[in-house]
Design a protein around this motif. Structure first.
Motif, PDB file in Angstrom:
ATOM      1  N   PHE A  39      44.866  42.186   8.820  1.00  0.00           N
ATOM      2  CA  PHE A  39      45.436  41.164   9.688  1.00  0.00           C
ATOM      3  C   PHE A  39      45.799  41.816  11.010  1.00  0.00           C
ATOM      4  O   PHE A  39      46.636  42.714  11.061  1.00  0.00           O
ATOM      5  CB  PHE A  39      46.676  40.545   9.039  1.00  0.00           C
ATOM      6  N   THR A  67      41.122  39.176   9.924  1.00  0.00           N
ATOM      7  CA  THR A  67      41.708  37.959  10.472  1.00  0.00           C
ATOM      8  C   THR A  67      42.844  38.315  11.418  1.00  0.00           C
ATOM      9  O   THR A  67      43.213  39.487  11.579  1.00  0.00           O
ATOM     10  CB  THR A  67      42.172  37.014   9.340  1.00  0.00           C
ATOM     11  N   HIS A  93      39.387  32.808  10.368  1.00  0.00           N
ATOM     12  CA  HIS A  93      40.345  32.349  11.374  1.00  0.00           C
ATOM     13  C   HIS A  93      40.454  30.835  11.264  1.00  0.00           C
ATOM     14  O   HIS A  93      39.624  30.176  10.620  1.00  0.00           O
ATOM     15  CB  HIS A  93      39.881  32.771  12.777  1.00  0.00           C
ATOM     16  N   ARG A 128      46.599  30.615   4.998  1.00  0.00           N
ATOM     17  CA  ARG A 128      46.593  30.407   6.443  1.00  0.00           C
ATOM     18  C   ARG A 128      47.528  29.248   6.779  1.00  0.00           C
ATOM     19  O   ARG A 128      47.440  28.169   6.201  1.00  0.00           O
ATOM     20  CB  ARG A 128      45.177  30.107   6.939  1.00  0.00           C
ATOM     21  N   LEU A 143      49.798  34.220   8.438  1.00  0.00           N
ATOM     22  CA  LEU A 143      49.264  34.472   7.106  1.00  0.00           C
ATOM     23  C   LEU A 143      50.424  34.775   6.159  1.00  0.00           C
ATOM     24  O   LEU A 143      51.265  35.623   6.465  1.00  0.00           O
ATOM     25  CB  LEU A 143      48.292  35.662   7.156  1.00  0.00           C
TER      26      LEU A 143
END
Length: 245
Positions: A39, A67, A93, A128, A143
């Motif tokens: 992340f 992500t 995403h 998400r 997240l």
């Protein structure tokens, strides 16, 4: 410069680089699972340092998911460097961000995620959470790792200066002081309610992108942050009404 590695929750690692010239921390987070996830990609110039830090924990080539919170250089500037180094990796995403930016930016097609969609990493589950314009960017989202209760909260609670990897020290005051300097957060009618919805998750750890990871009362911290921005939003409305009267 060096990138420090700290396990902030079981199998969740903070990769932290302090840039003294800017007096700013840049953090990424690695989730080790059957399908490892990164992340935040980090700035393109930091890729050698951060990728070396990842390799100390898990082979870079094993990354399955990459992500980030929103499209910005420090969140995804090195995106294609990671894709080149991890041939199995897929970008994930929010659907809006994929539509307006990532479809064009990424060297491989991204996986659009719906609000609330869960990726089962095998041993870890990440959800998400769409947060448009909170703190900024219409593609903004966070997240939440469900098995550890870790909220990877991007630019929320941003503060300047170096910081320890983990703290229980109050983080709202430093965040609002930094807001006074940069004015980075959108003030809208949805700002405080969005933060309060995050507080309802009752996370046990907050992974800050620019600051320490927080292990105090995370729900209370998010509620307090919401209250601080709500006060500023109301003040701005009152100022506008006074100007119009």
């Amino acid at each position: 410069m060096e990138t420090l590695v700290t396990e902030i929750a079981p199998d969740i690692y903070r990769l932290s680089t302090y840039i003294s010239d800017a007096d700013f921390l840049f953090n990424q987070f690695l989730i080790v699972a059957e399908e490892p996830l990164l992340f935040h990609c980090g700035l393109r110039s930091l890729f050698p340092l951060v990728s070396d830090a990842v390799a100390r924990v898990s082979p870079v080539a094993d990354l399955r998911w990459i992500t980030f919170g929103h499209v910005e250089a420090d969140e995804c500037g090195s995106l294609n460097s990671w894709l080149a180094a991890a041939p199995r990796a897929e970008v994930a995403h929010g659907a809006m961000g994929c539509l307006v930016s990532v479809n064009d930016m990424a060297d491989r097609p991204p996986r659009p995620l719906r609000d609330g969609e869960v990726l089962d990493l095998g041993g870890k589950r990440v959800r998400r959470l769409e947060t448009p314009h909170v703190p900024h960017g219409w593609d903004a989202g966070l997240l939440f790792e469900e098995t550890t209760g870790t909220l990877l909260c991007g630019d929320l609670f941003t503060s300047v200066g170096n910081a320890p990897a983990l703290t229980e020290t109050e983080i709202v005051g430093p965040a609002m002081a930094t807001e006074d300097v940069f004015g980075a957060t959108c003030l809208t009618a949805a700002t405080a309610p969005t933060m309060r919805r995050l507080a309802e998750l009752r996370p046990t750890t907050l992974g800050l992108m620019h600051g320490p990871s927080y292990t105090g009362d995370c729900g209370r911290a998010l509620d307090d942050l919401a209250a601080a921005y709500e006060a500023r939003f109301v003040e701005s409305l009152n100022g506008r009404r006074a100007a119009d009267s």
